[in-house]
Structure formats: C-alpha cells, structure tokens
Write a protein that holds these residues in place. Structure first.
Motif, PDB file in Angstrom:
ATOM      1  N   ARG A   1       0.810  -1.222   0.000  1.00 49.36           N
ATOM      2  CA  ARG A   1       0.000   0.000   0.000  1.00 49.36           C
ATOM      3  C   ARG A   1       0.838   1.263   0.000  1.00 49.36           C
ATOM      4  NH1 ARG A   1      -4.666  -1.797   4.282  1.00 49.36           N
ATOM      5  NH2 ARG A   1      -5.854  -3.028   2.780  1.00 49.36           N
ATOM      6  N   GLY A   2       0.310   2.286  -0.618  1.00 47.87           N
ATOM      7  CA  GLY A   2       0.967   3.585  -0.632  1.00 47.87           C
ATOM      8  C   GLY A   2       0.043   4.564  -1.335  1.00 47.87           C
ATOM      9  N   GLU A   3       0.561   5.720  -1.702  1.00 53.19           N
ATOM     10  CA  GLU A   3      -0.279   6.728  -2.366  1.00 53.19           C
ATOM     11  C   GLU A   3      -0.321   6.472  -3.877  1.00 53.19           C
ATOM     12  OE1 GLU A   3       0.843  10.808  -1.592  1.00 53.19           O
ATOM     13  OE2 GLU A   3      -0.552  11.576  -3.108  1.00 53.19           O
ATOM     14  N   LEU A   4      -1.510   6.544  -4.412  1.00 49.52           N
ATOM     15  CA  LEU A   4      -1.693   6.364  -5.855  1.00 49.52           C
ATOM     16  C   LEU A   4      -1.307   7.650  -6.585  1.00 49.52           C
ATOM     17  CD1 LEU A   4      -2.920   4.671  -8.238  1.00 49.52           C
ATOM     18  CD2 LEU A   4      -5.121   5.689  -7.654  1.00 49.52           C
ATOM     19  N   VAL A   5      -0.437   7.478  -7.592  1.00 52.66           N
ATOM     20  CA  VAL A   5       0.002   8.614  -8.405  1.00 52.66           C
ATOM     21  C   VAL A   5      -0.360   8.280  -9.847  1.00 52.66           C
ATOM     22  CG1 VAL A   5       2.073   9.801  -9.260  1.00 52.66           C
ATOM     23  CG2 VAL A   5       1.885   9.221  -6.832  1.00 52.66           C
ATOM     24  N   ILE A   6      -1.001   9.210 -10.539  1.00 57.20           N
ATOM     25  CA  ILE A   6      -1.446   8.889 -11.907  1.00 57.20           C
ATOM     26  C   ILE A   6      -0.935   9.906 -12.915  1.00 57.20           C
ATOM     27  CG2 ILE A   6      -3.440   8.424 -13.395  1.00 57.20           C
ATOM     28  CD1 ILE A   6      -5.086   7.818 -10.938  1.00 57.20           C
ATOM     29  N   THR A   7      -0.460   9.387 -14.055  1.00 52.10           N
ATOM     30  CA  THR A   7      -0.099  10.240 -15.189  1.00 52.10           C
ATOM     31  C   THR A   7      -1.089   9.941 -16.311  1.00 52.10           C
ATOM     32  OG1 THR A   7       2.231  10.104 -14.586  1.00 52.10           O
ATOM     33  CG2 THR A   7       1.736  10.793 -16.841  1.00 52.10           C
ATOM     34  N   THR A   8      -1.677  10.969 -16.896  1.00 45.61           N
ATOM     35  CA  THR A   8      -2.606  10.717 -18.001  1.00 45.61           C
ATOM     36  C   THR A   8      -1.772  10.442 -19.259  1.00 45.61           C
ATOM     37  OG1 THR A   8      -2.732  13.042 -18.646  1.00 45.61           O
ATOM     38  CG2 THR A   8      -4.354  12.287 -17.043  1.00 45.61           C
ATOM     39  N   LEU A   9      -2.236   9.515 -20.099  1.00 41.21           N
ATOM     40  CA  LEU A   9      -1.451   9.150 -21.275  1.00 41.21           C
ATOM     41  C   LEU A   9      -2.068   9.639 -22.584  1.00 41.21           C
ATOM     42  CD1 LEU A   9      -0.526   5.493 -20.224  1.00 41.21           C
ATOM     43  CD2 LEU A   9       0.953   7.513 -20.159  1.00 41.21           C
ATOM     44  N   THR A  10      -3.351  10.007 -22.533  1.00 43.21           N
ATOM     45  CA  THR A  10      -4.009  10.390 -23.792  1.00 43.21           C
ATOM     46  C   THR A  10      -4.752  11.719 -23.705  1.00 43.21           C
ATOM     47  OG1 THR A  10      -5.797   8.942 -23.053  1.00 43.21           O
ATOM     48  CG2 THR A  10      -4.314   8.052 -24.719  1.00 43.21           C
ATOM     49  N   LYS A  11      -4.764  12.338 -22.544  1.00 40.74           N
ATOM     50  CA  LYS A  11      -5.497  13.602 -22.411  1.00 40.74           C
ATOM     51  C   LYS A  11      -4.722  14.721 -23.107  1.00 40.74           C
ATOM     52  CE  LYS A  11      -8.104  14.938 -19.280  1.00 40.74           C
ATOM     53  NZ  LYS A  11      -7.610  14.925 -17.898  1.00 40.74           N
ATOM     54  N   GLN A  12      -5.439  15.667 -23.693  1.00 46.56           N
ATOM     55  CA  GLN A  12      -4.777  16.754 -24.412  1.00 46.56           C
ATOM     56  C   GLN A  12      -5.008  18.126 -23.800  1.00 46.56           C
ATOM     57  OE1 GLN A  12      -5.986  16.307 -28.514  1.00 46.56           O
ATOM     58  NE2 GLN A  12      -4.724  14.481 -28.797  1.00 46.56           N
ATOM     59  N   ALA A  13      -6.248  18.418 -23.389  1.00 47.10           N
ATOM     60  CA  ALA A  13      -6.516  19.760 -22.858  1.00 47.10           C
ATOM     61  C   ALA A  13      -5.821  19.949 -21.516  1.00 47.10           C
ATOM     62  CB  ALA A  13      -8.019  19.983 -22.720  1.00 47.10           C
ATOM     63  N   LEU A  14      -5.891  18.927 -20.659  1.00 44.44           N
ATOM     64  CA  LEU A  14      -5.248  19.020 -19.351  1.00 44.44           C
ATOM     65  C   LEU A  14      -4.511  17.708 -19.052  1.00 44.44           C
ATOM     66  CD1 LEU A  14      -4.847  20.695 -16.727  1.00 44.44           C
ATOM     67  CD2 LEU A  14      -6.916  19.630 -15.850  1.00 44.44           C
ATOM     68  N   PRO A  15      -3.389  17.506 -19.779  1.00 43.97           N
ATOM     69  CA  PRO A  15      -2.609  16.305 -19.442  1.00 43.97           C
ATOM     70  C   PRO A  15      -1.985  16.531 -18.072  1.00 43.97           C
ATOM     71  CG  PRO A  15      -1.667  17.511 -21.339  1.00 43.97           C
ATOM     72  CD  PRO A  15      -2.729  18.372 -20.751  1.00 43.97           C
ATOM     73  N   ILE A  16      -1.855  15.484 -17.280  1.00 41.16           N
ATOM     74  CA  ILE A  16      -1.276  15.687 -15.941  1.00 41.16           C
ATOM     75  C   ILE A  16      -0.167  14.673 -15.712  1.00 41.16           C
ATOM     76  CG2 ILE A  16      -1.735  15.485 -13.455  1.00 41.16           C
ATOM     77  CD1 ILE A  16      -3.603  17.492 -13.676  1.00 41.16           C
ATOM     78  N   ILE A  17       0.964  15.179 -15.261  1.00 43.96           N
ATOM     79  CA  ILE A  17       2.125  14.330 -14.998  1.00 43.96           C
ATOM     80  C   ILE A  17       2.187  13.994 -13.506  1.00 43.96           C
ATOM     81  CG2 ILE A  17       4.676  14.227 -15.066  1.00 43.96           C
ATOM     82  CD1 ILE A  17       3.560  14.405 -17.871  1.00 43.96           C
ATOM     83  N   ARG A  18       2.208  12.728 -13.198  1.00 42.31           N
ATOM     84  CA  ARG A  18       2.420  12.206 -11.823  1.00 42.31           C
ATOM     85  C   ARG A  18       1.575  12.948 -10.781  1.00 42.31           C
ATOM     86  NH1 ARG A  18       8.160  10.864  -9.878  1.00 42.31           N
ATOM     87  NH2 ARG A  18       7.264   8.880  -9.258  1.00 42.31           N
ATOM     88  N   TYR A  19       0.274  12.865 -10.962  1.00 40.57           N
ATOM     89  CA  TYR A  19      -0.635  13.557 -10.048  1.00 40.57           C
ATOM     90  C   TYR A  19      -0.742  12.801  -8.722  1.00 40.57           C
ATOM     91  CZ  TYR A  19      -4.497  16.154  -8.176  1.00 40.57           C
ATOM     92  OH  TYR A  19      -5.261  16.943  -7.364  1.00 40.57           O
ATOM     93  N   ARG A  20      -0.488  13.510  -7.630  1.00 38.53           N
ATOM     94  CA  ARG A  20      -0.573  12.914  -6.292  1.00 38.53           C
ATOM     95  C   ARG A  20      -2.040  12.878  -5.886  1.00 38.53           C
ATOM     96  NH1 ARG A  20       4.611  13.084  -3.346  1.00 38.53           N
ATOM     97  NH2 ARG A  20       3.325  12.355  -1.645  1.00 38.53           N
ATOM     98  N   THR A  21      -2.674  11.705  -6.008  1.00 38.91           N
ATOM     99  CA  THR A  21      -4.121  11.637  -5.746  1.00 38.91           C
ATOM    100  C   THR A  21      -4.445  11.784  -4.260  1.00 38.91           C
ATOM    101  OG1 THR A  21      -4.148   9.256  -5.395  1.00 38.91           O
ATOM    102  CG2 THR A  21      -4.435  10.010  -7.676  1.00 38.91           C
ATOM    103  N   GLY A  22      -3.470  11.433  -3.389  1.00 45.72           N
ATOM    104  CA  GLY A  22      -3.753  11.450  -1.946  1.00 45.72           C
ATOM    105  C   GLY A  22      -4.477  10.179  -1.506  1.00 45.72           C
ATOM    106  N   ASP A  23      -4.874   9.331  -2.459  1.00 44.09           N
ATOM    107  CA  ASP A  23      -5.622   8.109  -2.124  1.00 44.09           C
ATOM    108  C   ASP A  23      -4.659   6.960  -1.853  1.00 44.09           C
ATOM    109  OD1 ASP A  23      -8.241   9.166  -2.443  1.00 44.09           O
ATOM    110  OD2 ASP A  23      -7.947   9.139  -4.615  1.00 44.09           O
ATOM    111  N   ILE A  24      -4.919   6.229  -0.775  1.00 44.50           N
ATOM    112  CA  ILE A  24      -4.058   5.103  -0.402  1.00 44.50           C
ATOM    113  C   ILE A  24      -4.667   3.783  -0.898  1.00 44.50           C
ATOM    114  CG2 ILE A  24      -2.970   3.840   1.520  1.00 44.50           C
ATOM    115  CD1 ILE A  24      -1.920   6.674   1.358  1.00 44.50           C
TER     116      ILE A  24
END
Ligand code: DLL
Length: 431
Positions: free
Chosen positions: A279-302
């Motif tokens: 377990r740890g914090e989920l971090v997400i990078t969007t791979l196909t979004k164009q208007a608001l692509p996000i790199i390594r977003y710290r979701t805060g969710d465990i």
C-alpha cells in the motif's frame, strides 16, 4: 463482455503503448506549458529521456495546489477554442480546481466509461438510473455520456429527492443504478420503509458505485438490499472524472485502464516507489489527455496495485478499494472537503474565532456534518438573534463556496476539546 481489445492486451503491449504515450504526453506539456517546462528543466530531464515505463519516476509530481495556483486555465495545453467542457471541484478560497476537456478528451472519457458500463454488463437493453449529481461535479455527466456510448437509456435523475428517484426507478424499469454507495443504501432503506417488494417493484440487476470511501460491509449491504451485483468505480476530476478504474464480475479489485492512465504507488512521505502489492499513495499520469494532461498527479488516495491477470480475461492491473487518504481530505456524501477550506470560510465570518471542530457522522446511511465554532470573547452569547445570524451566514457560505451542507453550532470560547493544547480539528465518527 469486454468493451475494448486494449483491456486484454499482453503486458508487453500495454507497456509499449504506455511508453509511447508517456513520451508524447511529456513532449506536449514540455513544449506548451511553462509550468511543466520549468519543472522538467529544474530536474534536468527532457521528454526524450523517457525510454521505459519506469522512467516516469524521473518526472516531477503535480499536486492539487498546482492546479489552484494556475486557476482557472493555467495548466491547459490547448487553446480555449479547442476546449469543449470544463468541470470543477470546490476550492479553498472560493476558487475551485478547474479541469478542461477537448473533443479528444471527451472521446477518451466516453471510451473508459463504456468499459465501466460493459464491466457491469450494461448495454443497449438497459435503463441506467443516474443518481450522481449533474453540474460541475464530474459524476453526473461522466456517467451520462458513458451510458449513451453503450447505447443504454439514461435517466438523468441527479442527486437528492429520494422518493421521486424511487418512483422513476420503478416506473421506468431501471436495470442499472449509478450513484454513491451511501445514497444507494439510503434509497433502499426508504424503499423498504415504504413497504416495497424489491423483486416485484424494481428490475435492478447491477449498480456502479463510487466517489466516496466504502467498506466491504457497506458494499455487501447495498448488494443485498437491492439484490444486485455491486461494481465499484474510481476516478477523480483532475485525471478525467469517474472512469479511471472499475471492478469486473470476478473480483472486488478495480481494473485500471492502463492504456490511458499510468498508475504508480509511492510512499507518501519519501515519494519513492513501493514493491508491487504494497500500500501507498496512488500517483497517476494521463497518457491520452490533451486539454489538461497531468504528470504524476498525487491523488492522496491510499491503495495497492497487483498486475496478476484476472479471470475475466482483462490484463489491466488492479487496485484495491481506497483504504484511506494520505492527507486530511474528508469525503462527505461524495463531496470532497479539506479542513483548510472550512477554516477559510470561518476566518471570513465575523464574531467567531478560528477554534473549530468538524464532526463527521452518519444519519441513517447518509453522512452528516456538524461544525462547532467558538465565538469571540466580545460576542454576547445570550443574544439569540445575533448568534442565529452568524450561524446562518457561516452555513450559507459553506454551502455556496464548498457545496457542503453542515449544521454549524456556535459554542462558548475555550470549550472545544483540545489535545496537548492543540484543538482537535476533525472527528470522524463514521470509521
Ligand atoms: O468523485 C469522480 C467520481 C464520480 C468517481 C463518480 C466515481 C464516481 P472528485 O470529486 O474529483 O471526483 O473526487 C475524487 O474521490 O481522489 C477519492 O478520494 C474519492 N473517490 C472517488 N472514487 C472513489 C472510490 C470523483 N471508489 C476523489 N472509493 C478521489 C473511494 C473514491 N474514494
């Protein structure tokens, strides 16, 4: 049934797709947005340095505060003429976190939501009762367009008005229910009290629930009360809205749509990756979004992630239900609240101090929030009219700025519980 071939691709193919899309996304943000260029430059990293999936770790994190700092559209990577939709969440200073979509992003969202519906067995034969709130929240419209994508009939019920929702579900023959788990249980309780015969009156066969934390017990109760299969959906507006992951018919774990979202689990304190399954914090990078692509977003969710293939035939990695938060965010009836946001509202109110306490509890199956606030020494606590006015003003401000419905209780100075001299800000009795 599986909606897309991509969901059962071999792991090598998934990873090849991820690397190519990650590089493309990194190129996009680096070339277009000064915020990302500055962060990449500070770390001495270029998009072409990404050679494998693990190279994502070289990239900088993005936090909710970054979106707030660039309010409203500062992190967008397409011209506004291309943006076809915005959504937002509540915000600390009355300024929300804004997310945007171009047509490509709307298509991605439609695609991942079609996968969610297909996991729950929903198709053109179904009537989807959509009880997620419509509006700036991504739940209502995300579930709406996804249902249209699979050709189902969608009933845009939105939140609240329990009796009317139950009537619509009965009369329109809803077969799939989409709403928060607590609202599903609340509706079941109201229906039971009204003497409903669940088998005869309702045609529900599945439910797609999410937007707030649940326990295995609550899930089982919802499934049993309605006599349906429980599917859990996870998502967040910064990444897309609902549709980041969903549970299939074979397991309670949620398949992450890995061709669109690159997920990592990190130690929230060190930022370092944890071994698979931990377990740890989920971090997400969007791979196909164009208007608001996000790199390594710290979701805060465990949560934790496993890559082991699933009996359903999907090869996409699976995450467990969210087990907690790395920060102090509370979710009350699906609405995200940070104590700092509440504090900001209180700071702007007259006649009160910044000594407050947020108490989250349950009333039946729904969450209820009470906020105790100590009044200032110079306020006449016996002036009932004045106290009532201040209380109403804070309640209205919480509702208008943060979309939260709370009962505010003004209390005398120095009466809120303290621990080692420090006020206890949040008491969550729901746990
Ligand atoms: O809640 C999107 C959504 C709508 C998801 C409808 C599912 C269904 P936000 O308002 O941005 O977006 O809130 C995102 O909600 O970081 C989690 O903390 C929490 N959350 C979402 N789904 C789940 C879930 C939507 N299944 C935040 N279990 C996330 C626990 C969830 N928490």
């Amino acid at each position: 049934m599986i909606w897309s071939k991509a969901e059962s691709a071999p792991r090598e193919v998934i990873e090849e797709t991820q690397v190519a899309r990650l590089r493309e996304t990194a190129n996009r943000v680096y070339a277009i947005n000064p915020f990302y260029k500055k962060k990449f430059d500070a770390l001495g990293i270029l998009p072409e340095d990404i050679k494998g999936v693990e190279d994502v770790r070289k990239l900088p994190f993005t936090k909710k505060q970054d979106l707030r700092d660039h309010y409203p559209f500062g992190l967008f990577c397409v011209p506004m003429t291309e943006v076809v939709r915005v959504h937002s969440s509540s915000g600390t200073t009355g300024k929300p976190t804004v997310v945007g979509y171009n047509q490509n992003d709307m298509d991605v969202w439609g695609e991942v939501m079609a996968r969610v519906y297909t996991m729950s067995g929903t198709d053109a034969n179904d009537v989807v009762h959509n009880g997620y709130g419509y509006g700036l929240f991504t739940g209502g419209l995300g579930f709406h367009y996804g249902a249209e994508h699979v050709g189902a009939t969608v009933v845009p019920a939105s939140g609240g008005f329990t009796d009317r929702q139950l009537m619509l579900m009965r009369d329109f023959g809803a077969t799939v229910l989409a709403c928060t788990p607590s609202f599903a249980l609340h509706m079941a309780e109201v229906a039971a009290k009204a003497g409903s015969d669940f088998k005869k009156d309702y045609k529900l066969k599945a439910g797609i629930f999410g937007a707030e934390p649940t326990s295995p017990g609550l899930k089982a109760e919802v499934a049993k009360a309605w006599g349906i299969k429980y599917h859990e959906v996870y998502g967040l507006s910064e990444i897309i809205g609902p549709g980041v992951s969903c549970s299939c018919e074979h397991s309670e774990l949620l398949h992450i749509f890995e061709d669109h979202f690159l997920a990592e689990i990190i130690d929230p304190k060190t930022g370092e990756p944890v071994p698979e399954g931990e377990r740890g914090e989920l971090v997400i990078t969007t791979l196909t979004k164009q208007a608001l692509p996000i790199i390594r977003y710290r979701t805060g969710d465990i949560t934790s992630i496993i890559k082991e293939p699933c009996k359903c035939g999907r090869t996409h990695a699976r995450m467990e239900s969210i087990v907690g938060r790395a920060d102090d965010m509370l979710i009350v009836n699906g609405v995200n609240i940070y104590p700092s946001q509440v504090e900001h509202v209180i700071a702007n109110a007259e006649g009160v101090t910044l000594n407050y306490q947020i108490i989250a509890d349950k009333k039946g199956h729904l969450d209820k929030l009470e906020i105790l606030v100590e009044v200032s020494d110079d306020i006449m606590v016996d002036s009932v009219g004045e106290m009532e006015r201040i209380k109403k003003e804070i309640q209205a401000s919480l509702l208008n700025n943060l979309y939260i419905n709370a009962n505010v209780k003004l209390v005398e100075p120095r009466t809120i519980e303290r621990s080692m001299g420090k006020a206890v800000r949040v008491i969550d009795k729901r746990k």
